[in-house]
Design a protein around this motif. Sequence first.
Motif, mmCIF file in Angstrom:
data_model
loop_
_atom_site.group_PDB
_atom_site.id
_atom_site.type_symbol
_atom_site.label_atom_id
_atom_site.label_comp_id
_atom_site.label_asym_id
_atom_site.label_seq_id
_atom_site.Cartn_x
_atom_site.Cartn_y
_atom_site.Cartn_z
ATOM 1 N N LEU A 129 0.829 -1.201 0.000
ATOM 2 C CA LEU A 129 0.000 0.000 0.000
ATOM 3 C C LEU A 129 0.866 1.254 0.000
ATOM 4 N N ILE A 130 0.369 2.277 -0.677
ATOM 5 C CA ILE A 130 0.984 3.601 -0.608
ATOM 6 C C ILE A 130 -0.056 4.566 -0.047
ATOM 7 N N PHE A 131 0.291 5.239 1.041
ATOM 8 C CA PHE A 131 -0.572 6.272 1.631
ATOM 9 C C PHE A 131 -0.013 7.640 1.259
ATOM 10 N N VAL A 132 -0.862 8.494 0.731
ATOM 11 C CA VAL A 132 -0.467 9.876 0.438
ATOM 12 C C VAL A 132 -1.261 10.780 1.369
ATOM 13 N N SER A 133 -0.560 11.528 2.195
ATOM 14 C CA SER A 133 -1.196 12.279 3.267
ATOM 15 C C SER A 133 -1.527 13.716 2.869
ATOM 16 N N ARG B 267 3.502 17.012 5.364
ATOM 17 C CA ARG B 267 4.674 16.249 5.813
ATOM 18 C C ARG B 267 4.558 15.896 7.292
ATOM 19 N N LEU B 268 4.002 16.805 8.070
ATOM 20 C CA LEU B 268 3.753 16.507 9.481
ATOM 21 C C LEU B 268 2.791 15.323 9.606
ATOM 22 N N ASN B 269 1.693 15.348 8.859
ATOM 23 C CA ASN B 269 0.724 14.247 8.910
ATOM 24 C C ASN B 269 1.318 12.955 8.357
ATOM 25 N N ALA B 270 2.154 13.079 7.335
ATOM 26 C CA ALA B 270 2.779 11.886 6.756
ATOM 27 C C ALA B 270 3.726 11.219 7.754
ATOM 28 N N CYS C 70 2.848 5.525 12.838
ATOM 29 C CA CYS C 70 1.765 4.618 13.241
ATOM 30 C C CYS C 70 1.855 3.274 12.520
ATOM 31 N N CYS C 71 2.443 3.286 11.317
ATOM 32 C CA CYS C 71 2.584 2.024 10.564
ATOM 33 C C CYS C 71 3.716 1.163 11.107
ATOM 34 N N ALA C 72 4.621 1.766 11.867
ATOM 35 C CA ALA C 72 5.719 1.059 12.544
ATOM 36 C C ALA C 72 6.496 0.164 11.583
ATOM 37 N N ASP C 73 6.525 -1.155 11.861
ATOM 38 C CA ASP C 73 7.348 -2.101 11.110
ATOM 39 C C ASP C 73 6.941 -2.235 9.650
ATOM 40 N N LEU C 74 5.722 -1.865 9.305
ATOM 41 C CA LEU C 74 5.253 -2.032 7.925
ATOM 42 C C LEU C 74 5.880 -1.016 6.978
ATOM 43 N N VAL D 125 4.733 5.751 2.678
ATOM 44 C CA VAL D 125 3.962 6.956 2.991
ATOM 45 C C VAL D 125 4.559 8.138 2.248
ATOM 46 N N ALA D 126 3.696 8.939 1.632
ATOM 47 C CA ALA D 126 4.138 10.114 0.878
ATOM 48 C C ALA D 126 3.412 11.357 1.369
ATOM 49 N N SER D 127 4.042 12.503 1.134
ATOM 50 C CA SER D 127 3.462 13.794 1.513
ATOM 51 C C SER D 127 3.343 14.660 0.269
ATOM 52 N N GLY D 128 3.088 15.965 0.486
ATOM 53 C CA GLY D 128 3.066 16.898 -0.626
ATOM 54 C C GLY D 128 4.451 17.100 -1.208
ATOM 55 N N TRP D 129 4.497 17.602 -2.433
ATOM 56 C CA TRP D 129 5.761 17.728 -3.161
ATOM 57 C C TRP D 129 6.141 19.191 -3.371
ATOM 58 N N LYS D 130 5.411 19.882 -4.250
ATOM 59 C CA LYS D 130 5.759 21.265 -4.557
ATOM 60 C C LYS D 130 4.499 22.056 -4.906
ATOM 61 N N PRO D 131 4.599 23.381 -4.937
ATOM 62 C CA PRO D 131 3.423 24.210 -5.217
ATOM 63 C C PRO D 131 2.845 23.952 -6.609
ATOM 64 N N GLY D 132 1.541 24.250 -6.737
ATOM 65 C CA GLY D 132 0.886 24.146 -8.041
ATOM 66 C C GLY D 132 -0.204 23.107 -8.117
ATOM 67 N N PHE D 133 -0.312 22.266 -7.082
ATOM 68 C CA PHE D 133 -1.330 21.217 -7.047
ATOM 69 C C PHE D 133 -1.380 20.641 -5.646
ATOM 70 N N SER D 134 -2.360 19.784 -5.406
ATOM 71 C CA SER D 134 -2.500 19.160 -4.083
ATOM 72 C C SER D 134 -1.838 17.785 -4.067
#
Length: 233
Positions: free
Chosen positions: A42-46, A84-87, A93-97, A118-127
């Motif tokens: 799984l990939i989570f994007v926060s 990035r804080l939420n990510a 929380c995912c710990a060993d996974l 787990v991924a976060s935001g990247w750069k301005p211009g989109f969500s």
Amino acid sequence: MTTKILSVGGSIIAPDKPDTEFLNNFIAMARRWLGEGNDRRLIFVSGGGAPARVYQKAYGDVLEKSGGNIQNDVADRIGIMATRLNAELLKACCADLCRDEVVCDPTADISFSGKILVASGWKPGFSTDNDAVLLAEKFDADTVVNLSNIEKVYTDDPRHNPDAKPIDEICWKDFRKIVGDAWTPGKNVPFDPVASKKAEELSLAVICASGKNIENIKNILDGKDFIGTKIAG
């Protein structure tokens, strides 16, 4: 290897503060799904949630009082730091996974050594919706599951239009008429216009669903009947 992308809205992770009940239930569901097959990941994007809104508003308030001009790129960067804080919280929380660092650039050379990335935001211009689409392209996922505080996409904003109707399935051409083409920081749409354009180009499917309905999320992952809106074609 089957890779599923879950774009987890900040309004679900931290509606006003981190929702620990949601995080417990969400991670438990993910562990259960991953445990049902050795070829799953799984990939989570926060998203940014309350921290993004609070800090972006503070920036706007200060600039308004000082007579300065609000810069969209600056507001976006503030929101990205909130993602990035939420990510980092999700990763912890995912710990060993989740063995790898939070992904801040979906176009980079990415290590995926665990069962969850787990991924976060990247750069301005989109969500972060667009980051999810780019990660789907990179890891050959055919669907992005977009989890937010809405159960389905509507023909219009139901908070302002009582005649707005829920949509079960819609093509990209018609969906993009609803969300438009331009992105502004904090824009409240079911799926980012920039991400929508890219998803259409990739023939990617997006499922918009409630992030609080944990069993429904698992149904989506399992390919079963679900409550939500599918955007494709």
